[in-house]
Design a protein around this motif. Structure first.
Motif, PDB file in Angstrom:
ATOM      1  N   GLY A 438      43.214  -2.905 -70.803  1.00 57.34           N
ATOM      2  CA  GLY A 438      43.587  -2.140 -69.646  1.00 57.34           C
ATOM      3  C   GLY A 438      42.985  -0.681 -69.301  1.00 57.34           C
ATOM      4  N   GLN A 439      42.294  -0.394 -70.465  1.00 60.82           N
ATOM      5  CA  GLN A 439      41.540   0.921 -70.424  1.00 60.82           C
ATOM      6  C   GLN A 439      39.971   0.726 -70.167  1.00 60.82           C
ATOM      7  N   LEU A 440      39.278   1.449 -69.339  1.00 59.13           N
ATOM      8  CA  LEU A 440      38.166   1.713 -68.950  1.00 59.13           C
ATOM      9  C   LEU A 440      37.191   2.896 -69.779  1.00 59.13           C
ATOM     10  N   THR A 441      36.453   2.560 -70.746  1.00 58.88           N
ATOM     11  CA  THR A 441      35.612   3.375 -71.316  1.00 58.88           C
ATOM     12  C   THR A 441      34.337   3.337 -70.700  1.00 58.88           C
ATOM     13  N   LEU A 442      33.549   4.440 -70.855  1.00 57.58           N
ATOM     14  CA  LEU A 442      32.252   4.675 -70.364  1.00 57.58           C
ATOM     15  C   LEU A 442      31.599   5.113 -71.791  1.00 57.58           C
ATOM     16  N   ARG A 443      30.344   4.511 -72.178  1.00 61.37           N
ATOM     17  CA  ARG A 443      29.689   4.730 -73.287  1.00 61.37           C
ATOM     18  C   ARG A 443      28.281   5.322 -72.837  1.00 61.37           C
ATOM     19  N   LEU A 444      28.141   6.656 -72.957  1.00 59.35           N
ATOM     20  CA  LEU A 444      27.083   7.523 -72.404  1.00 59.35           C
ATOM     21  C   LEU A 444      25.910   7.488 -73.403  1.00 59.35           C
ATOM     22  N   PRO A 445      24.808   7.913 -72.928  1.00 62.01           N
ATOM     23  CA  PRO A 445      23.775   7.964 -73.892  1.00 62.01           C
ATOM     24  C   PRO A 445      23.902   9.329 -74.774  1.00 62.01           C
ATOM     25  N   PRO A 446      23.448   9.233 -75.930  1.00 61.65           N
ATOM     26  CA  PRO A 446      23.875  10.359 -76.833  1.00 61.65           C
ATOM     27  C   PRO A 446      23.156  11.661 -76.043  1.00 61.65           C
ATOM     28  N   ASP A 447      22.348  11.813 -75.650  1.00 61.45           N
ATOM     29  CA  ASP A 447      21.745  13.239 -74.675  1.00 61.45           C
ATOM     30  C   ASP A 447      22.543  13.388 -73.349  1.00 61.45           C
ATOM     31  N   GLN A 448      23.326  12.594 -72.945  1.00 60.72           N
ATOM     32  CA  GLN A 448      23.917  12.673 -71.607  1.00 60.72           C
ATOM     33  C   GLN A 448      25.341  12.949 -71.703  1.00 60.72           C
ATOM     34  N   GLN A 449      25.956  13.979 -72.165  1.00 57.42           N
ATOM     35  CA  GLN A 449      27.427  14.142 -72.268  1.00 57.42           C
ATOM     36  C   GLN A 449      27.963  15.125 -71.228  1.00 57.42           C
ATOM     37  N   GLY A 450      27.304  15.405 -70.138  1.00 52.75           N
ATOM     38  CA  GLY A 450      27.823  16.314 -69.155  1.00 52.75           C
ATOM     39  C   GLY A 450      29.042  15.772 -68.507  1.00 52.75           C
ATOM     40  N   LEU A 451      29.151  14.548 -68.411  1.00 49.96           N
ATOM     41  CA  LEU A 451      30.297  13.884 -67.720  1.00 49.96           C
ATOM     42  C   LEU A 451      31.433  14.119 -68.811  1.00 49.96           C
ATOM     43  N   ALA A 452      31.201  13.926 -70.024  1.00 48.81           N
ATOM     44  CA  ALA A 452      32.609  14.084 -71.124  1.00 48.81           C
ATOM     45  C   ALA A 452      33.050  15.693 -70.775  1.00 48.81           C
ATOM     46  N   GLU A 453      32.372  16.296 -70.167  1.00 51.59           N
ATOM     47  CA  GLU A 453      32.741  17.756 -70.061  1.00 51.59           C
ATOM     48  C   GLU A 453      33.397  17.850 -68.845  1.00 51.59           C
ATOM     49  N   VAL A 454      32.855  17.463 -67.773  1.00 53.84           N
ATOM     50  CA  VAL A 454      33.125  17.610 -66.305  1.00 53.84           C
ATOM     51  C   VAL A 454      34.570  17.048 -65.961  1.00 53.84           C
ATOM     52  N   LEU A 455      34.680  15.481 -66.353  1.00 50.91           N
ATOM     53  CA  LEU A 455      36.084  14.964 -66.236  1.00 50.91           C
ATOM     54  C   LEU A 455      37.233  15.638 -66.789  1.00 50.91           C
ATOM     55  N   PRO A 456      37.207  16.103 -67.779  1.00 49.35           N
ATOM     56  CA  PRO A 456      38.439  16.707 -68.326  1.00 49.35           C
ATOM     57  C   PRO A 456      38.835  18.021 -67.346  1.00 49.35           C
ATOM     58  N   ARG A 457      37.772  18.833 -66.811  1.00 55.32           N
ATOM     59  CA  ARG A 457      38.115  19.909 -65.832  1.00 55.32           C
ATOM     60  C   ARG A 457      38.812  19.378 -64.501  1.00 55.32           C
ATOM     61  N   LEU A 458      38.162  18.500 -64.180  1.00 54.89           N
ATOM     62  CA  LEU A 458      38.618  17.908 -62.921  1.00 54.89           C
ATOM     63  C   LEU A 458      39.905  17.300 -63.080  1.00 54.89           C
ATOM     64  N   ARG A 459      40.366  16.656 -64.093  1.00 61.55           N
ATOM     65  CA  ARG A 459      41.606  16.079 -64.380  1.00 61.55           C
ATOM     66  C   ARG A 459      42.657  17.085 -64.653  1.00 61.55           C
ATOM     67  N   ARG A 460      42.221  18.530 -64.874  1.00 64.04           N
ATOM     68  CA  ARG A 460      43.545  19.522 -65.053  1.00 64.04           C
ATOM     69  C   ARG A 460      43.849  20.017 -63.659  1.00 64.04           C
ATOM     70  N   LEU A 461      43.021  19.401 -62.460  1.00 63.62           N
ATOM     71  CA  LEU A 461      43.433  19.950 -61.130  1.00 63.62           C
ATOM     72  C   LEU A 461      44.865  19.207 -60.807  1.00 63.62           C
ATOM     73  N   PRO A 462      45.631  19.608 -59.956  1.00 69.22           N
ATOM     74  CA  PRO A 462      46.735  18.946 -59.423  1.00 69.22           C
ATOM     75  C   PRO A 462      46.339  18.061 -58.535  1.00 69.22           C
ATOM     76  N   ILE A 463      47.258  16.583 -58.251  1.00 65.81           N
ATOM     77  CA  ILE A 463      46.687  15.527 -57.328  1.00 65.81           C
ATOM     78  C   ILE A 463      47.383  15.992 -56.059  1.00 65.81           C
ATOM     79  N   TRP A 464      46.502  15.978 -54.905  1.00 70.14           N
ATOM     80  CA  TRP A 464      47.078  16.517 -53.606  1.00 70.14           C
ATOM     81  C   TRP A 464      48.002  15.279 -53.033  1.00 70.14           C
ATOM     82  N   THR A 465      49.438  16.020 -52.832  1.00 72.07           N
ATOM     83  CA  THR A 465      49.955  14.694 -51.957  1.00 72.07           C
ATOM     84  C   THR A 465      50.608  15.140 -50.876  1.00 72.07           C
TER      85      THR A 465
END
Length: 465
Positions: A438-465
């Motif tokens: 039930g978990q989705l995992t992205l396997r990124l190229p070794p030299d393309q790890q920007g998404l691994a840094e951006v997603l945690p920053r966005l997930r620290r934002l509150p979800i607008w309700t």
């Protein structure tokens, strides 16, 4: 190696746009689709399939990923892994055009209202220092338009522009300090944008107020907006103004009467000087003043082509002397009419330097045309082309919001990358989507790890309700 490589079966777990998950995260955190739905309303009789907000996000998302025409949505649909990561499902191109045709004036007005609501949410999530700068440090509404050349004699809302090309004309207002589009109209290529400028100002001010801006906004435009009605509209909307002045005999006489001692060195422009001249256009709001800038130009650099733009900025008598080789240099002049305080040389120099930054909106339009797909108006329907335009403008805003909230802009908005660069660095990164327990995992190229840094920053934002 020859003969040893074979092509295997297609792998549906691969996607060329793994970074679309960052857009999905942003859209979900900000409640983008719900905000647009509430403002636009229903565009279908039956409540099934995509809502108005979901459809607009799908169009913007496709353009962020590189779609240039409506058929680009079909290519997005053909990527099952990318669709699984997307904020919303992508409609077929034929369906998309049918949905776009349902957007009338009320629905388009709702798009702006929804974007204004989202702008307020984004500003509220920014760090305190950046939030204070946007709300109290000065707010500028820039006005500009651009021609989009089109082909096909039967397209609605397309006409020959003064350049002789069949074109539509997006007329855009932006909030310069935030780098966001706040209002826009789609005109025909032969329509004068000036009559609609007052409405753009009023609608943009409404967005600034939703965002919590407490200072008096300033309206900025080039010489194409030299009209007393626009200046009056700005004042009526609670704004100051700074607009380019058409070079007419009266303003040329006023510039010639400026004494040599009144000129002061301009900011950030080599060889330029600034002064206040005795010219006030008739019928403009009280307190209107004219600021003039002159730039020293070598006579040898003056073009002999009568079509050259620079020649129009040089007084005719100086131009004749320069072309005859009788002087070593001449001055090129530019003028602005403003109700801002220019009572001292320092203030006049500061206002002129600030007015010169109106090129910010040109950068936003360039991003919409080359980063998204506003360089095309692909439909025969004016309504569908209007939605396509807003898809491009929403894509530019989503890019700005993503970079602001993920900390990719240097903290002041000035370090923001263009959408095309963001697409290359973050969005169009190939990856494999792995599903396990039930978990989705992205396997990124070794030299393309920007998404691994951006997603945690966005997930620290509150979800607008």
């Amino acid at each position: 190696m020859a003969g040893r490589v074979r092509v295997g079966a297609p792998d549906a777990s691969l996607t060329p746009v793994s970074g679309v998950v960052a857009v999905a995260e942003l859209v979900g955190r900000l409640g983008v689709t719900a905000a647009l739905d509430d403002a636009v309303g229903a565009i279908k009789q039956r409540d099934r399939g995509l809502s108005a907000g979901q459809f607009l996000v799908a169009v913007a998302q496709a353009q962020m990923c590189g779609a240039q025409f409506w058929t680009g949505l079909d290519r997005r649909r053909a990527d099952p892994a990318g669709e699984a990561l997307s904020a919303v499902a992508t409609p077929a191109s034929t369906t998309a055009v049918q949905l776009a045709d349902r957007f009338g004036p009320a629905q388009v007005a709702g798009v702006e209202e929804g974007i204004g609501e989202i702008v307020g949410r984004v500003v509220g999530l920014l760090p305190a220092r950046r939030r204070a700068v946007l709300r109290t440090g000065g707010a500028t509404i820039d006005l500009d338009g651009t021609d989009v050349e089109c082909y096909g004699a039967k397209k609605e809302g397309i006409a020959y522009s003064y350049k002789g090309a069949r074109a539509g004309r997006p007329h855009v207002a932006t909030w310069a300090e935030a780098g966001l589009v706040t209002a826009a109209d789609l005109l025909a290529g032969d329509e004068d944008p000036r009559p609609g400028a007052g409405s753009l100002i009023e609608r943009s001010v409404a967005t600034l107020r939703v965002a919590g801006v407490s200072v008096r906004p300033k309206v900025r435009g080039d010489v194409g907006y030299f009209a007393k009605d626009i200046a009056a509209a700005a004042v009526a909307a609670g704004c100051d103004f700074s607009l380019g002045v058409t070079r007419n005999p009266a303003v040329w006489r006023a510039a010639a009467a400026v004494p040599d001692t009144a000129w002061h060195t301009a900011k950030r422009m080599k060889g330029a000087q600034v002064a206040v001249c005795d010219y006030a256009p008739a019928g403009w709001p009280p307190g209107t003043t004219c600021v003039v800038r002159r730039v020293k130009v070598r006579a040898a650099d003056v073009s002999t082509d009568p079509r050259a733009r620079r020649r129009r900025t040089i007084p005719k008598d100086q131009l004749a002397l320069a072309l005859d080789g009788l002087v070593g240099h001449v001055y090129a002049y530019s003028f602005i009419a403003t109700n801002l305080d220019v009572s001292t040389p320092a203030r006049a120099v500061a206002v002129e330097a600030w007015h010169r930054m109106r090129t910010d909106i040109e950068d936003r339009i360039r991003d919409a045309k080359h980063g998204a797909a506003l360089r095309h108006l692909p439909s025969a329907s004016r309504a569908a082309n209007t939605v396509w335009m807003w898809g491009a403008l929403l894509a530019v805003n989503l890019s700005a919001w993503l970079q602001e909230l993920a900390g990719l802009d240097g903290g002041d908005g000035r370090g923001r990358a263009h959408l095309g660069t963001l697409r290359h660095r973050l969005l169009t990164v190939p990856a494999r989507l792995v599903r396990h327990a039930g978990q989705l995992t992205l396997r990124l190229p070794p030299d393309q790890q920007g998404l691994a840094e951006v997603l945690p920053r966005l997930r620290r934002l509150p979800i607008w309700t």
